[in-house]
Structures are given as structure tokens and as C-alpha cells.
Design a protein around this motif. Sequence first.
Motif, short mmCIF file in Angstrom:
data_model
loop_
_atom_site.label_atom_id
_atom_site.label_comp_id
_atom_site.label_asym_id
_atom_site.label_seq_id
_atom_site.Cartn_x
_atom_site.Cartn_y
_atom_site.Cartn_z
N ASN A 294 66.16 14.62 -42.45
CA ASN A 294 67.08 15.45 -43.23
C ASN A 294 68.08 14.64 -44.03
N THR A 305 59.62 10.95 -53.63
CA THR A 305 59.40 12.23 -54.31
C THR A 305 58.06 12.81 -53.88
N VAL A 306 58.05 14.10 -53.55
CA VAL A 306 56.82 14.77 -53.15
C VAL A 306 55.95 15.00 -54.39
N PRO A 337 57.94 20.12 -47.36
CA PRO A 337 58.81 20.27 -48.53
C PRO A 337 58.06 20.86 -49.71
N GLN A 338 58.73 21.00 -50.82
CA GLN A 338 58.13 21.52 -52.04
C GLN A 338 57.73 20.36 -52.96
N ARG A 339 56.77 20.62 -53.83
CA ARG A 339 56.39 19.62 -54.83
C ARG A 339 57.60 19.24 -55.69
N ASN A 340 57.69 17.98 -56.01
CA ASN A 340 58.76 17.38 -56.82
C ASN A 340 60.09 17.31 -56.08
N GLU A 341 60.11 17.69 -54.81
CA GLU A 341 61.35 17.59 -54.04
C GLU A 341 61.64 16.14 -53.67
N GLN A 342 62.92 15.78 -53.69
CA GLN A 342 63.36 14.46 -53.26
C GLN A 342 63.60 14.50 -51.75
N VAL A 343 62.96 13.58 -51.03
CA VAL A 343 63.08 13.56 -49.57
C VAL A 343 63.42 12.14 -49.10
#
Length: 366
Positions: A294, A305-306, A337-343
Motif C-alpha cells: 500500500n 506502473t500496471v 489494481p487497475q491498468r495504468n495504476e501506479q503501485v
Amino acid sequence: MAEVDLQHVSKTYDGNIPAVVDVSLTVADQEFLVLVGPSGCGKSTLLRMIAGLEEVTDGTICIGERPVNNVPPKDRDVAMVFQNYALYPHMTVQQNLAFGLKLRKLPKTQIAERIQQAAALLGIEELLQRKPRELSGGQRQRVAVGRAIVRKPAVFLFDEPLSNLDARRRTEMRRELADLHRRLEATIVYVTHDQVEAMTLGDRIVVMNEGQVQQIGPPLELYDHPANRFVAGFLGTPSMNFWEGELRVTAESVSFHSGDITLPLPRNPQDQSVALDKQPVTLGLRPEHLSIVNHDINTATFPATVEDIQPLGGESLIYLKTGKQEFILRDQTHQTPQRNEQVTLKPNLTKAHLFTPQGTILPTTP
């Protein structure tokens, strides 16, 4: 049954084309040994040399302590199961099973007894009067295996026998072959390019590449402790993630650096030569040894990035990118997570592998 011993076995074709290079290994009595590797690595050629279908250029092959280099295939006491089944289309299943025994002029009563035993073992009693065209792919494969069983050989040789089956039938046949090995207490040498077959069937695995043995050992030992980058990348689905960078070694610490990212490695600095400081290395991490956290809880994390998500039911494969580096993460939390999400990614660095530019693995401490 019998053990199979290969000492410095090589095969070179016309034009000095090496197919198998200096292979030495021993298949123990009643062992299930799997030869695995990419197409053209020499695994089938090695199997065919054991069977006597290919001549040995150099080295010695022994079956049950008897050198067999100059022994014809029919006298080696081996039975081979091929990828294409090689059943006689004009014969019934019973006639296919009996054919080799008739050539050996066994008594009719003994032939009938062996056929019934093999048919019961494989669950094909009701198929004995059918011809191959009336059988499914899985049934044909059972008949091909049965033809080998009735001979009661010292060694069974399997050359990619499940390649023509669909995914579900391959899974079922793997279980049947493993069970068959336990019941027959047979010595088996099995060739496949499918690492799943290798991992699930073999007592030991021999990984080959370009005609050479890369590593020999139990499946999980090779998976957890690969001898080099080739083995690390070949075993595992998806493949191991590889990350190019350099090693930093000081009196107090060892760390991996790639761009702006620094990952401290849990290794004894005394095990790493100072000469490796600032030398290029490759960090290897399996998809299950990466996790999404998190927040940046410590320095052993990095942003990503996803790029894509592939849900597979019980798990998802998450494709990520940081800079030019791409990763695959195996996720079983279903909190994808979602596509293009920063993790933020956290690697399990206790499971990391370090490789030199030559592909060899650097020594690590447990």
C-alpha cells in the motif's frame, strides 16, 4: 528393471554438427528421469542413443552394467513410446499389443496373459477389438504405452508422448503415467519440452540446452536453486523476471542498483568479493516473489506502473513496468489494481538470484 549409465556421451552429425556434447549421468533402477529443454537441445537424440536408434559418436552407454553401444535396439531390453503412437492402423488393439510378442515367438498363452494384464492396468479392456481409427488420442496413447508394457523391458523410453493431447487429457495422462510408474516400479527415461510435465513427473530432471546438460536434480531443487540463468529462465511459468543492474559491495553491505533504485540484498558481505563492486549483474525474481504494497514501507521497494492484468481464476498475472524494466507478478489476493495504476512493488529479496553477464549464478548465503 535396470539402471542406465551414460559416460561422456556425444553425438556429432555430418559436417561436425554437435547434437549432444559430453553427457554423463546415471538413471537409477526404478527412477523416473525427465530430459527437458527447448527444441533442438539434444534431448531426443540422447534418448534415441539409449534406444540404439542413433549411433554414439563418443562415450559409453550401459544398461544394467552391460555396454550397449554396439548392441542392436531389439537386444537392449528397452521399450520406446513415441509422440505419434506408431500403431498399426489395420490391426486391432489386441493385435497391436501382441505384435511384438509374436515376433519374439512367445507362447500364445503367455501373450494372452500379458495383454490382459496390460489392458487391466491401463483400463483398455473394452478397446481390445477396436482399431486405432476408432480410438481417441488418449486411448491411442494408452495402447502405445500398453505395447511397451507387455514386453516387460528393463527400461521404458518415452519421447514426448503427450504432445498430441489436449490440455485436459495431458493433465490426466500425467497422473496416469506417474501412477503407472509407481505400480510397475519401472526405470523410465522421459523426454519433453513441457516444463510442467518435467516438474510433475520426474524424480529428477535433466535440463539441457545446445546439447549440454545444464543441471540435474529433483524438480524443486532446480526451481529454487537454479545453477545458471538458463535453468532459472526455463523452469517456471511465467518465467523468472530478470533485472539488469550492478552490484555495490562495501564492508557493511551488498546492494543491487538499477537507475535510481537501490535494493539491499540480505547477503553476507564476506561472501561477495570486493572485486564485484560496480560490476554488472542480473537480479532474478520469480513472479510469486513480488507483491504490491500500500505504501513505501522501506527502501526495499520500488514504484511501477500496471501495464496489463490476466485473470486466471485462482490467481492473476499482473504485468508491470518501471522505467524500461518489465515484470510479471503472480497475485492470489484478488485485490488486483487497475491498468495504468501506479503501485509500489516489494520484492522478497531472500528469494532473489544474482547472475553474472555469462549467466552463472553468484554464490549466496542461505
